[in-house]
Design a protein around this motif. Structure first.
Motif, PDB file in Angstrom:
ATOM      1  N   THR A  35      41.274   6.711  58.392  1.00 48.84           N
ATOM      2  CA  THR A  35      39.900   7.154  58.174  1.00 48.84           C
ATOM      3  C   THR A  35      39.740   8.626  58.517  1.00 48.84           C
ATOM      4  OG1 THR A  35      39.178   4.946  58.777  1.00 48.84           O
ATOM      5  CG2 THR A  35      37.508   6.662  58.712  1.00 48.84           C
TER       6      THR A  35
ATOM      7  N   VAL B  60      36.785  10.523  58.931  1.00 46.03           N
ATOM      8  CA  VAL B  60      35.795  10.698  59.991  1.00 46.03           C
ATOM      9  C   VAL B  60      35.465   9.306  60.508  1.00 46.03           C
ATOM     10  CG1 VAL B  60      33.500  11.513  60.616  1.00 46.03           C
ATOM     11  CG2 VAL B  60      34.834  12.747  58.883  1.00 46.03           C
ATOM     12  N   SER B  61      35.810   9.055  61.744  1.00 47.26           N
ATOM     13  CA  SER B  61      35.589   7.717  62.289  1.00 47.26           C
ATOM     14  C   SER B  61      34.625   7.773  63.458  1.00 47.26           C
ATOM     15  CB  SER B  61      36.912   7.083  62.717  1.00 47.26           C
ATOM     16  OG  SER B  61      37.563   7.907  63.660  1.00 47.26           O
ATOM     17  N   GLN B  62      33.690   6.834  63.462  1.00 47.84           N
ATOM     18  CA  GLN B  62      32.703   6.753  64.534  1.00 47.84           C
ATOM     19  C   GLN B  62      32.788   5.376  65.170  1.00 47.84           C
ATOM     20  OE1 GLN B  62      29.181   8.191  61.538  1.00 47.84           O
ATOM     21  NE2 GLN B  62      28.502   7.347  63.472  1.00 47.84           N
ATOM     22  N   THR B  63      32.548   5.351  66.470  1.00 38.71           N
ATOM     23  CA  THR B  63      32.471   4.084  67.186  1.00 38.71           C
ATOM     24  C   THR B  63      31.336   4.129  68.194  1.00 38.71           C
ATOM     25  OG1 THR B  63      34.104   4.901  68.786  1.00 38.71           O
ATOM     26  CG2 THR B  63      34.935   3.526  66.985  1.00 38.71           C
TER      27      THR B  63
ATOM     28  N   LYS C 153      30.307   0.743  65.524  1.00 36.21           N
ATOM     29  CA  LYS C 153      29.624   0.588  64.240  1.00 36.21           C
ATOM     30  C   LYS C 153      28.191   0.077  64.463  1.00 36.21           C
ATOM     31  CE  LYS C 153      29.478  -0.087  59.651  1.00 36.21           C
ATOM     32  NZ  LYS C 153      29.521   1.015  58.683  1.00 36.21           N
TER      33      LYS C 153
ATOM     34  N   CYS D  91      32.821  10.259  67.887  1.00 32.27           N
ATOM     35  CA  CYS D  91      33.213  10.629  66.532  1.00 32.27           C
ATOM     36  C   CYS D  91      34.476  11.466  66.572  1.00 32.27           C
ATOM     37  CB  CYS D  91      32.090  11.410  65.856  1.00 32.27           C
ATOM     38  SG  CYS D  91      32.503  11.932  64.169  1.00 32.27           S
TER      39      CYS D  91
ATOM     40  N   GLN E 255      37.412  13.383  63.770  1.00 36.11           N
ATOM     41  CA  GLN E 255      37.825  13.681  62.395  1.00 36.11           C
ATOM     42  C   GLN E 255      39.262  14.183  62.395  1.00 36.11           C
ATOM     43  OE1 GLN E 255      38.263  17.038  61.033  1.00 36.11           O
ATOM     44  NE2 GLN E 255      37.328  18.307  62.649  1.00 36.11           N
TER      45      GLN E 255
ATOM     46  N   CYS F  31      27.971  10.844  61.829  1.00 34.66           N
ATOM     47  CA  CYS F  31      28.770  12.010  62.146  1.00 34.66           C
ATOM     48  C   CYS F  31      29.337  12.531  60.831  1.00 34.66           C
ATOM     49  CB  CYS F  31      29.896  11.593  63.092  1.00 34.66           C
ATOM     50  SG  CYS F  31      31.050  12.906  63.520  1.00 34.66           S
TER      51      CYS F  31
ATOM     52  N   GLY G 243      31.090  10.025  58.365  1.00 30.79           N
ATOM     53  CA  GLY G 243      31.587   8.765  58.906  1.00 30.79           C
ATOM     54  C   GLY G 243      30.778   7.614  58.325  1.00 30.79           C
ATOM     55  N   SER G 244      31.114   6.407  58.723  1.00 32.26           N
ATOM     56  CA  SER G 244      30.425   5.240  58.147  1.00 32.26           C
ATOM     57  C   SER G 244      29.168   4.855  58.922  1.00 32.26           C
ATOM     58  CB  SER G 244      31.374   4.046  58.075  1.00 32.26           C
ATOM     59  OG  SER G 244      31.870   3.759  59.359  1.00 32.26           O
TER      60      SER G 244
ATOM     61  N   GLU H 125      27.626   2.185  54.627  1.00 32.07           N
ATOM     62  CA  GLU H 125      28.606   3.267  54.585  1.00 32.07           C
ATOM     63  C   GLU H 125      27.901   4.614  54.668  1.00 32.07           C
ATOM     64  OE1 GLU H 125      31.632   0.707  54.655  1.00 32.07           O
ATOM     65  OE2 GLU H 125      31.850   2.898  54.662  1.00 32.07           O
TER      66      GLU H 125
END
Lengths: 113, 111
Positions: free
Chosen positions: A2, A4-7, A9, A23, A25, A91, A105-106, B41
């Motif tokens: 991924t 750009v990943s965010q946690t 969700k 976040c 990237q 993000c 990000g998602s 998304e």
């Protein structure tokens, strides 16, 4: 892998609590952002960092504090959560602070109860 | 007051129809971008336009930037169910990196 990943969700928490969203990237971009999307899907910028330096700080309550330990990471800490903070937080990153195209990000759906 | 006004806000059409989404402002933008967002998304960049009068094509999607760089349009030819989503225009007023988003157009394409 991924870009750009965010946690996390999803985040459900009670009023008054403090929470953080992380976040990261892996695109090698210099600039990262936090956006808030409300229930009507309207996206509004909150913060922008360029190479760990804060460059945009919109009128956001000071309960929101971004932190960028390095240019690949931008975290968002929120103190004393309120019902009105419920939203989806995104993000994003871009090559440089001139913008160009963003990679988002998602999202993190925050629900304050 | 919305700086970027998108219209229509909702659009429900049959597969095969054509449609146009508009993004209008009284302000000049140095660049304008279009994004598509699906449920759960983040927005995904479709195109960036920077020159007044510029036209860009992405398969069945045609994007145009107004001559005065105050408005833009997205035209979809022969819409398909896979085109369903939220379309967002976003502008940068001075190469600041700060994007101002329109309120979005929700498109539903029925088979």
């Amino acid at each position: 892998d991924t870009a750009v990943s965010q946690t996390p969700k999803y985040l459900v928490t009670q009023m008054g609590n403090d929470k953080s969203i992380k976040c990261e990237q892996n695109l090698g971009h210099d600039t990262m952002y936090w956006y808030k999307q409300d229930s009507k899907k309207f996206l509004k910028i909150m913060f922008s960092y360029n190479n760990k330096e804060l460059i945009i700080n919109e009128t956001v309550p000071n309960r929101f504090s971004p932190k960028s330990p390095d240019k690949a990471h931008l975290n968002l800490h929120i103190n004393s959560l309120e019902l009105g903070d419920s939203a989806v937080y995104f993000c994003a990153s871009s090559q440089d602070q001139l913008g160009g195209g963003y990679t988002f990000g998602s999202g993190t759906r925050l629900t304050v109860v | 007051t919305q700086l970027l006004e998108q219209s229509p806000q909702f659009l429900s059409i049959q597969e095969g129809e054509n449609l146009t989404v508009y993004c209008n402002s009284s302000s000049v933008f140095s660049s304008l971008q279009w994004y598509r967002q699906e449920p759960g998304e983040g927005p995904v960049l479709l195109v960036t336009v920077v020159t007044g009068g510029e036209v860009k094509k992405l398969k069945r999607l045609t994007f145009q930037f107004g001559d005065a760089r105050k408005d833009s349009s997205l035209h979809i030819t022969a819409a398909q169910p896979g085109d369903t989503g939220l379309y967002l225009c976003a502008g940068d007023r001075g190469n600041t990196g700060k994007l101002i988003f329109g309120q979005g157009t929700t498109l539903q394409v029925k088979p």
